[in-house]
Design a protein around this motif. Structure first.
Motif, short mmCIF file in Angstrom:
data_model
loop_
_atom_site.label_atom_id
_atom_site.label_comp_id
_atom_site.label_asym_id
_atom_site.label_seq_id
_atom_site.Cartn_x
_atom_site.Cartn_y
_atom_site.Cartn_z
N ASN A 75 4.52 0.45 -37.04
CA ASN A 75 5.13 1.74 -37.37
C ASN A 75 5.69 1.70 -38.78
O ASN A 75 6.73 1.07 -39.02
CB ASN A 75 6.28 2.05 -36.40
CG ASN A 75 5.83 2.32 -34.99
OD1 ASN A 75 5.92 3.43 -34.49
ND2 ASN A 75 5.34 1.28 -34.30
N LYS A 103 6.72 16.12 -34.22
CA LYS A 103 8.08 16.35 -33.71
C LYS A 103 8.52 17.75 -34.14
O LYS A 103 8.39 18.12 -35.30
CB LYS A 103 9.01 15.27 -34.26
CG LYS A 103 10.45 15.42 -33.80
CD LYS A 103 11.26 14.19 -34.20
CE LYS A 103 12.73 14.43 -33.98
NZ LYS A 103 13.53 13.24 -34.26
N HIS A 157 4.72 7.84 -26.85
CA HIS A 157 6.04 7.25 -27.01
C HIS A 157 6.84 7.82 -25.85
O HIS A 157 7.26 8.97 -25.89
CB HIS A 157 6.67 7.67 -28.34
CG HIS A 157 6.37 6.73 -29.46
ND1 HIS A 157 6.79 6.95 -30.76
CD2 HIS A 157 5.70 5.54 -29.47
CE1 HIS A 157 6.39 5.93 -31.51
NE2 HIS A 157 5.73 5.08 -30.76
N TRP A 159 4.71 8.35 -38.04
CA TRP A 159 5.63 9.47 -37.84
C TRP A 159 6.28 9.79 -39.19
O TRP A 159 6.71 8.89 -39.90
CB TRP A 159 6.73 9.16 -36.81
CG TRP A 159 7.67 10.31 -36.72
CD1 TRP A 159 7.41 11.52 -36.16
CD2 TRP A 159 9.01 10.39 -37.24
NE1 TRP A 159 8.49 12.36 -36.30
CE2 TRP A 159 9.48 11.70 -36.95
CE3 TRP A 159 9.84 9.50 -37.92
CZ2 TRP A 159 10.75 12.13 -37.33
CZ3 TRP A 159 11.11 9.93 -38.29
CH2 TRP A 159 11.55 11.23 -37.99
N TRP A 206 12.62 -1.91 -32.03
CA TRP A 206 13.88 -1.31 -32.45
C TRP A 206 14.82 -1.03 -31.28
O TRP A 206 16.03 -0.93 -31.46
CB TRP A 206 13.65 -0.05 -33.29
CG TRP A 206 12.73 1.00 -32.71
CD1 TRP A 206 13.12 2.14 -32.07
CD2 TRP A 206 11.29 1.02 -32.74
NE1 TRP A 206 12.00 2.87 -31.70
CE2 TRP A 206 10.87 2.21 -32.11
CE3 TRP A 206 10.32 0.16 -33.25
CZ2 TRP A 206 9.52 2.57 -31.95
CZ3 TRP A 206 8.97 0.50 -33.09
CH2 TRP A 206 8.58 1.69 -32.46
C1 RM4 Z 1 11.38 9.11 -34.68
C2 RM4 Z 1 10.03 8.98 -34.02
C3 RM4 Z 1 9.36 7.68 -34.36
C4 RM4 Z 1 10.28 6.51 -34.35
C5 RM4 Z 1 11.53 6.79 -35.12
C6 RM4 Z 1 12.50 5.64 -35.08
O1 RM4 Z 1 12.10 10.16 -34.12
O2 RM4 Z 1 10.14 9.09 -32.62
O3 RM4 Z 1 8.31 7.42 -33.46
O4 RM4 Z 1 9.61 5.45 -34.94
O5 RM4 Z 1 12.15 7.95 -34.59
#
Ligand code: RM4
Ligand code: MN
Ligand code: MN
Length: 385
Positions: A89, A178, A238, A136, A18
Motif C-alpha cells: 500500500n 472512498k 478492505h 488509495w 498498520w
Molecule cells: C484509508 C484507506 C486506505 C488505508 C488508509 C490507512 O482510509 O482505507 O486503504 O490504507 O486509510
C-alpha cells in the motif's frame, strides 16, 4: 459438509500491518503496551494471528510506514514465521506536498513525486514477492471551484496508466474508492463507478477494491460486489465495520448480516477460492481494544460469515427464485444466516490441529504478556509512522 469445510480451509484472509500499531482518532492516539516497534514485530503479531486461526497467512504492508533497507530479507523473516508479505500500500497522503493532492495535484512536480512513489512500491512488491499494489488516494477538493474536476480525472488517469505499464507479470493494481474524507467537496475516486471506469480503461490487471467502510450510509454493498464480480473487476476487499463514517472497527461488529450478504454473493459466484483472485484483506484500527486478539476476532468474524454463506441451500434458493417464491427464497438465506456455525468451525480447527477456541488460546498462550515485557524502549509504531 465436507465440501463446506474444504472451502473454509482454502479461504485466505490478509491482515494489515498498520492495525498492529497504535491508532486513534484525530483527538487522541492511545498508546498500548506491547505494540510493535518495527515491521518485524508487526509480522510476528500477524504470524500469531495466523498460527491460531489457520486462515490469515499474509500481512499487507504500508510504505513508508513499513520501510526497510532489505525487502527480500523481510520476506524471508515473514517466511520464517510462517507467513508471506501481501499487498503493498503506497502512502501518498502524509506529506505537506500533498495538501492539494498527490497524483491529481495541479503541480506537475508533485504529481511526478507521487507517481514515483507508486513506481517504487511496484519495485518493493517485486522484492517482497507481493502480487498486489493496493492504491488509495486522499486526493480531492474542499471547495467548489478549487480545481477542475475534469482535469483532475485526466491527471489520475495519466498516473494510473504510467504505473499500470510498469506492473510486472503476476502483479495487479487494486484501485480503492472512498466517498469523502479527507476531502469534503470532491474525492477524485469517490465511488465504485469511478474506480471501475478507470480500471476498465487500464486493462485486466486493474481491478476495484471495495473497502466496506467507504460508502454512504445505507449503500447496498453486496450489489456492488455482485456487479463487479460479474464484470471480473472485483479485486478484493478492505473489510472493517462502521456505524457512521470510515470507523475502521472490527469487521462483522457493526453489521454481521451485511458481511453475510457480501459473502453470500462471493460464495454464489464461486469466488471464494484463491484461484478467483479476490483478495480478502482487513483494513482496521484497534484504537481502544487490544490489537492481536481484536485481529483474531475479526478473522473469526469473516470466517463465520463465510461459513454461513456456504451453508445456503443453493438448490432450494434457486428453485424458490425460479418459482417466484419470495418468502421461500428469503427463508433459504435466513436459515443459513441463523445457523450457529461456531461448532462447525471449532470442529474444523480441531481436525486441523488448531485450538478450537483461538481467542481463548491467545489468552492462554502468554503472548500478550511476552510482548508487553519484551517491547519496552524504542518507539512504538503508530498512526503516521
Ligand atoms: C484509508 C484507506 C486506505 C488505508 C488508509 C490507512 O482510509 O482505507 O486503504 O490504507 O486509510
Ligand atoms: Mn482501505
Ligand atoms: Mn479507510
Amino acid at each position: 459438509m465436507e465440501g463446506v469445510k474444504a472451502q473454509l480451509r482454502g479461504h485466505r484472509i490478509e491482515t494489515p500491518s498498520w492495525a498492529y500499531g497504535n491508532s486513534g482518532t484525530r483527538f487522541k492516539v492511545y498508546a498500548q503496551a506491547g505494540v510493535p516497534r518495527t515491521p518485524q514485530e508487526k509480522i510476528a503479531d500477524a504470524a500469531k494471528v495466523h498460527e491460531l486461526t489457520g486462515v490469515a497467512p499474509s500481512i499487507a504492508l504500508h510504505i513508508p510506514w513499513d520501510r526497510v533497507d532489505d525487502y527480500p530479507a523481510l520476506a524471508r523473516f515473514a517466511a520464517d514465521h510462517g507467513i508471506t508479505l501481501g499487498a503493498i500500500n503506497p502512502n501518498v497522503f502524509q506529506e505537506d506536498d500533498y495538501r492539494l493532492g498527490s497524483v491529481c495535484n495541479p503541480d506537475p512536480t508533485i504529481r511526478r513525486k507521487a507517481t514515483d512513489h507508486l513506481l517504487e512500491c511496484v519495485e518493493i512488491g517485486v522484492q517482497t514477492g507481493s502480487t498486489i499494489l493496493s492504491l488509495w488516494f486522499a486526493d480531492g477538493t474542499n471547495y467548489p471551484g478549487q480545481d477542475s474536476i475534469r482535469a483532475r480525472q485526466d491527471r489520475l488517469a495519466e498516473a494510473l496508466s504510467e504505473v499500470y505499464g510498469q506492473l510486472p507479470d503476476g502483479m495487479r493494481m487494486l484501485v480503492e474508492y472512498k466517498l469523502f474524507e479527507p476531502s469534503f467537496y470532491t474525492m477524485d475516486l469517490p465511488d465504485w463507478g469511478t474506480s471501475f471506469a478507470h480500471c476498465v480503461n487500464l486493462g485486466p490487471k486493474a481491478q476495484v477494491l471495495v473497502d466496506t467502510g467507504h460508502h454512504a450510509p445505507g449503500t447496498n454493498i453486496e450489489f456492488i460486489v455482485a456487479l463487479l464480480l460479474r464484470a471480473g473487476k472485483l479485486g478484493g476487499f478492505h473489510f472493517n465495520s462502521r456505524f457512521y463514517a470510515d470507523d475502521d472497527l472490527m469487521v462483522g461488529a457493526a453489521d454481521p448480516f451485511q458481511l453475510f450478504r457480501i459473502m453470500h454473493e462471493i460464495a454464489a459466484a464461486g469466488a471464494l477460492a484463491p484461484e478467483a483472485n479476490v483478495a480478502f484483506m482487513l483494513d482496521q484500527c484497534h484504537n481502544i481494544e487490544p490489537k492481536v486478539p481484536a485481529m483474531i476476532r475479526s478473522v473469526l468474524n469473516v470466517q463465520e460469515a463465510t461459513a454461513k454463506a456456504l451453508l445456503v441451500d443453493r438448490e432450494a434458493l434457486a428453485k424458490a427464485q425460479a418459482e417466484g417464491d419470495v418468502l421461500g427464497a428469503n427463508a433459504a438465506l435466513m436459515d443459513a444466516y441463523n445457523t450457529d456455525v461456531r461448532p462447525l468451525l471449532a470442529e474444523l480447527r480441531a481436525e486441523d490441529g488448531l485450538d478450537p477456541d483461538p481467542i481463548g488460546a491467545y489468552r492462554r498462550s502468554g503472548y500478550q504478556q511476552k510482548i508487553e515485557a519484551e517491547r519496552v524502549g524504542g518507539s512504538a509504531m503508530g498512526w503516521g509512522a
